[in-house]
Enzyme design. Structure first.
Site, PDB file in Angstrom:
ATOM      1  NE  ARG A 299      -3.812   2.104   2.421  1.00 21.95           N
ATOM      2  CZ  ARG A 299      -3.819   2.873   3.511  1.00 21.95           C
ATOM      3  NH1 ARG A 299      -3.091   2.557   4.563  1.00 21.95           N
ATOM      4  NH2 ARG A 299      -4.553   3.976   3.536  1.00 21.95           N
TER       5      ARG A 299
ATOM      6  CG  HIS B 198      -8.121  -4.120  -2.144  1.00 20.19           C
ATOM      7  ND1 HIS B 198      -9.142  -3.239  -2.373  1.00 20.19           N
ATOM      8  CD2 HIS B 198      -7.070  -3.357  -1.724  1.00 20.19           C
ATOM      9  CE1 HIS B 198      -8.729  -1.992  -2.135  1.00 20.19           C
ATOM     10  NE2 HIS B 198      -7.480  -2.045  -1.744  1.00 20.19           N
TER      11      HIS B 198
ATOM     12  CD1 TRP C 174     -11.579  -6.246  -0.052  1.00 19.69           C
ATOM     13  CD2 TRP C 174      -9.689  -5.846   1.092  1.00 19.69           C
ATOM     14  NE1 TRP C 174     -11.402  -4.882   0.031  1.00 19.69           N
ATOM     15  CE2 TRP C 174     -10.260  -4.614   0.718  1.00 19.69           C
ATOM     16  CE3 TRP C 174      -8.496  -5.836   1.806  1.00 19.69           C
ATOM     17  CZ2 TRP C 174      -9.680  -3.386   1.040  1.00 19.69           C
ATOM     18  CZ3 TRP C 174      -7.917  -4.611   2.147  1.00 19.69           C
ATOM     19  CH2 TRP C 174      -8.511  -3.408   1.765  1.00 19.69           C
TER      20      TRP C 174
ATOM     21  CG  HIS D  85      -1.730   5.183  -0.721  1.00 23.56           C
ATOM     22  ND1 HIS D  85      -2.535   5.756   0.224  1.00 23.56           N
ATOM     23  CD2 HIS D  85      -2.509   4.253  -1.339  1.00 23.56           C
ATOM     24  CE1 HIS D  85      -3.731   5.187   0.209  1.00 23.56           C
ATOM     25  NE2 HIS D  85      -3.732   4.270  -0.721  1.00 23.56           N
TER      26      HIS D  85
HETATM   27  C1  HEM Z   1      -9.350   0.978  -6.449  1.00 23.23           C
HETATM   28  C2  HEM Z   1      -9.256   1.943  -5.549  1.00 23.23           C
HETATM   29  C3  HEM Z   1      -8.776   1.658  -4.160  1.00 23.23           C
HETATM   30  C4  HEM Z   1      -9.394   2.024  -3.014  1.00 23.23           C
HETATM   31  C5  HEM Z   1     -10.663   2.841  -2.887  1.00 23.23           C
HETATM   32  C6  HEM Z   1      -8.611   1.478  -1.930  1.00 23.23           C
HETATM   33  C7  HEM Z   1      -8.921   1.651  -0.594  1.00 23.23           C
HETATM   34  C8  HEM Z   1      -8.264   1.016   0.442  1.00 23.23           C
HETATM   35  C9  HEM Z   1      -8.606   1.154   1.825  1.00 23.23           C
HETATM   36  C10 HEM Z   1      -9.733   1.996   2.386  1.00 23.23           C
HETATM   37  C11 HEM Z   1      -7.747   0.379   2.529  1.00 23.23           C
HETATM   38  C12 HEM Z   1      -7.707   0.176   4.050  1.00 23.23           C
HETATM   39  C13 HEM Z   1      -6.679   1.090   4.696  1.00 23.23           C
HETATM   40  C14 HEM Z   1      -6.630   0.838   6.199  1.00 23.23           C
HETATM   41  O1  HEM Z   1      -7.657   1.061   6.858  1.00 23.23           O
HETATM   42  O2  HEM Z   1      -5.575   0.421   6.694  1.00 23.23           O
HETATM   43  C15 HEM Z   1      -6.862  -0.255   1.594  1.00 23.23           C
HETATM   44  C16 HEM Z   1      -5.884  -1.145   1.936  1.00 23.23           C
HETATM   45  C17 HEM Z   1      -5.040  -1.724   1.040  1.00 23.23           C
HETATM   46  N1  HEM Z   1      -4.935  -1.422  -0.302  1.00 23.23           N
HETATM   47 FE1  HEM Z   1      -6.269  -0.378  -1.371  1.00 23.23          FE
HETATM   48  N2  HEM Z   1      -7.543   0.811  -2.431  1.00 23.23           N
HETATM   49  C18 HEM Z   1      -7.595   0.910  -3.790  1.00 23.23           C
HETATM   50  C19 HEM Z   1      -6.651   0.415  -4.677  1.00 23.23           C
HETATM   51  C20 HEM Z   1      -5.523  -0.273  -4.319  1.00 23.23           C
HETATM   52  C21 HEM Z   1      -4.432  -0.593  -5.200  1.00 23.23           C
HETATM   53  C22 HEM Z   1      -4.339  -0.130  -6.651  1.00 23.23           C
HETATM   54  C23 HEM Z   1      -3.525  -1.299  -4.477  1.00 23.23           C
HETATM   55  C24 HEM Z   1      -2.199  -1.857  -4.915  1.00 23.23           C
HETATM   56  C25 HEM Z   1      -1.914  -2.193  -6.161  1.00 23.23           C
HETATM   57  C26 HEM Z   1      -4.056  -1.433  -3.141  1.00 23.23           C
HETATM   58  C27 HEM Z   1      -3.453  -2.125  -2.129  1.00 23.23           C
HETATM   59  C28 HEM Z   1      -3.924  -2.170  -0.819  1.00 23.23           C
HETATM   60  C29 HEM Z   1      -3.362  -3.030   0.209  1.00 23.23           C
HETATM   61  C30 HEM Z   1      -2.261  -4.061   0.031  1.00 23.23           C
HETATM   62  C31 HEM Z   1      -4.074  -2.746   1.381  1.00 23.23           C
HETATM   63  C32 HEM Z   1      -3.895  -3.397   2.753  1.00 23.23           C
HETATM   64  C33 HEM Z   1      -3.011  -2.531   3.623  1.00 23.23           C
HETATM   65  C34 HEM Z   1      -2.844  -3.070   5.015  1.00 23.23           C
HETATM   66  O3  HEM Z   1      -3.135  -4.252   5.269  1.00 23.23           O
HETATM   67  O4  HEM Z   1      -2.398  -2.296   5.874  1.00 23.23           O
HETATM   68  N3  HEM Z   1      -5.243  -0.764  -3.072  1.00 23.23           N
HETATM   69  N4  HEM Z   1      -7.190   0.156   0.338  1.00 23.23           N
END
Ligand code: HEM
Length: 304
Positions: free
Chosen positions: A47, A175, A191, A51
């Site tokens: 992430r 995700h 997820w 970002h």
């Molecule tokens: C499509 C639009 C996307 C939205 C709206 C979104 C939104 C989110 C949100 C709300 C979280 C939770 C953050 C937290 O509370 O810790 C999250 C986690 C995460 N996202 Fe996304 N995301 C998107 C796209 C992506 C993309 C493009 C990637 C990587 C290629 C990604 C990888 C991740 C990963 C690996 C986590 C888990 C982080 C953790 O476990 O701390 N996301 N995302």
């Protein structure tokens, strides 16, 4: 791709400038963190890389993975980046051991190493990102996606970076990893049932299970318990099966692991290249003096 040495001897070995394999090994060696989340910092490193890169605007050529602007409040303090300070802190010993690597290179490389170590594909990675010397070049806030929205918003956000519908769906497959944290984004839960393993599970969950709106005090999210534990989807995740142009790709990736791994590797490599401009001799690219750079870095570290 190097394997992950976890011995004390490796951890103590000296760093030679440009030895990216040594950096890769040290990143791999810190991924397992039994007391953190599901036992791995891999997901939060992915992430961080995303970002750092996803602020890019193809039209104005601003934002992107160059600069490591998240060290500054202007970008690091964006609510969309809440929680990523943990990822940056975990990487700090690696930066200290290899002070010649820029933060911008380290953060993107960490994402690539984490994906591979969690069972994902090899994503191409090239060094050459420089760190901003101040926050004046940080991109404006609001460029990262908002999980409460729908398909139109996803297109608005990802088209700005230069991605198409297939690439949006491929990227979202990340995700399968990690979880939402109520104290970071407000949403809660993983997820997939294997949040530290790169897989096609996200697409399988979306296509094979029924999702219902969760009744709770928190922000709108969807729930399913068919696999024995409560899993979640954001409204933007649901948009991928509600939109007629997105859903064929979701179905394809649910069934075709090889296609997903290949497309993900391609699109993640493209993502982490956004905004990167290299000079012929990128090793000498930073435009500030060493003393000035060291001072800025100290200031930046205090904000991590
Ligand atoms: C499509 C639009 C996307 C939205 C709206 C979104 C939104 C989110 C949100 C709300 C979280 C939770 C953050 C937290 O509370 O810790 C999250 C986690 C995460 N996202 Fe996304 N995301 C998107 C796209 C992506 C993309 C493009 C990637 C990587 C290629 C990604 C990888 C991740 C990963 C690996 C986590 C888990 C982080 C953790 O476990 O701390 N996301 N995302």
């Amino acid at each position: 791709m190097p394997s992950a040495p976890k011995t004390q001897k490796d951890a103590a070995s000296p760093s030679r400038k440009g030895d990216f394999d040594a950096v890769r090994n040290d990143i791999a060696s810190i991924l397992d963190q039994p007391d953190y989340d599901d036992g791995s910092i891999g997901p939060v490193l992915v992430r961080l890389a995303w970002h750092a890169s996803g602020t890019y605007c193809a039209e104005t050529k601003t934002g992107g993975s160059n600069g490591a602007g998240m060290r500054y409040e202007a970008e690091g303090g964006d609510p969309a980046n809440a929680g990523l300070e943990h990822a940056r802190r975990f990487l700090e010993p690696v930066k200290e051991k290899h002070p010649w690597i820029t933060y911008a290179d380290l953060w993107t490389l960490a994402g690539v190493v984490a994906i591979k170590e969690m069972g994902g594909p090899d994503c191409k990675w090239k060094p050459g990102r420089t760190d901003f010397v101040d926050d004046s070049k940080c991109p404006p806030r609001g460029r990262l996606p908002d999980g409460a929205q729908a398909a139109e918003h996803l297109r608005f956000i990802f088209y700005r970076m230069g991605f198409n519908d297939q690439e949006i769906v491929a990227l979202a497959g990340a995700h399968s990893l990690g979880r939402c944290h109520s104290d970071r984004s407000g949403w809660e839960g993983p997820w997939s049932v294997t949040p530290t393993k790169f897989s096609t599970q996200y697409y399988k969950m979306l296509t094979k299970f029924k999702w219902e709106e969760k009744k709770w005090e928190g922000p709108r999210q969807f729930r399913n318990e068919d696999l024995g534990e409560e899993l979640m989807m954001l409204p933007t995740d649901m948009a991928l099966i509600e939109d007629e142009k997105f859903i064929p790709w979701v179905k394809k990736y649910a069934e075709d692991r090889d296609a997903f791994y290949k497309d993900f590797a391609d699109v993640f490599s493209k993502l982490i290249e956004l905004g990167v401009e290299r000079t012929d001799d990128y090793e000498s690219a930073p435009t500030f003096s060493k003393a000035e750079g060291d001072k800025k870095e100290q200031e930046a570290k205090s904000k991590i």
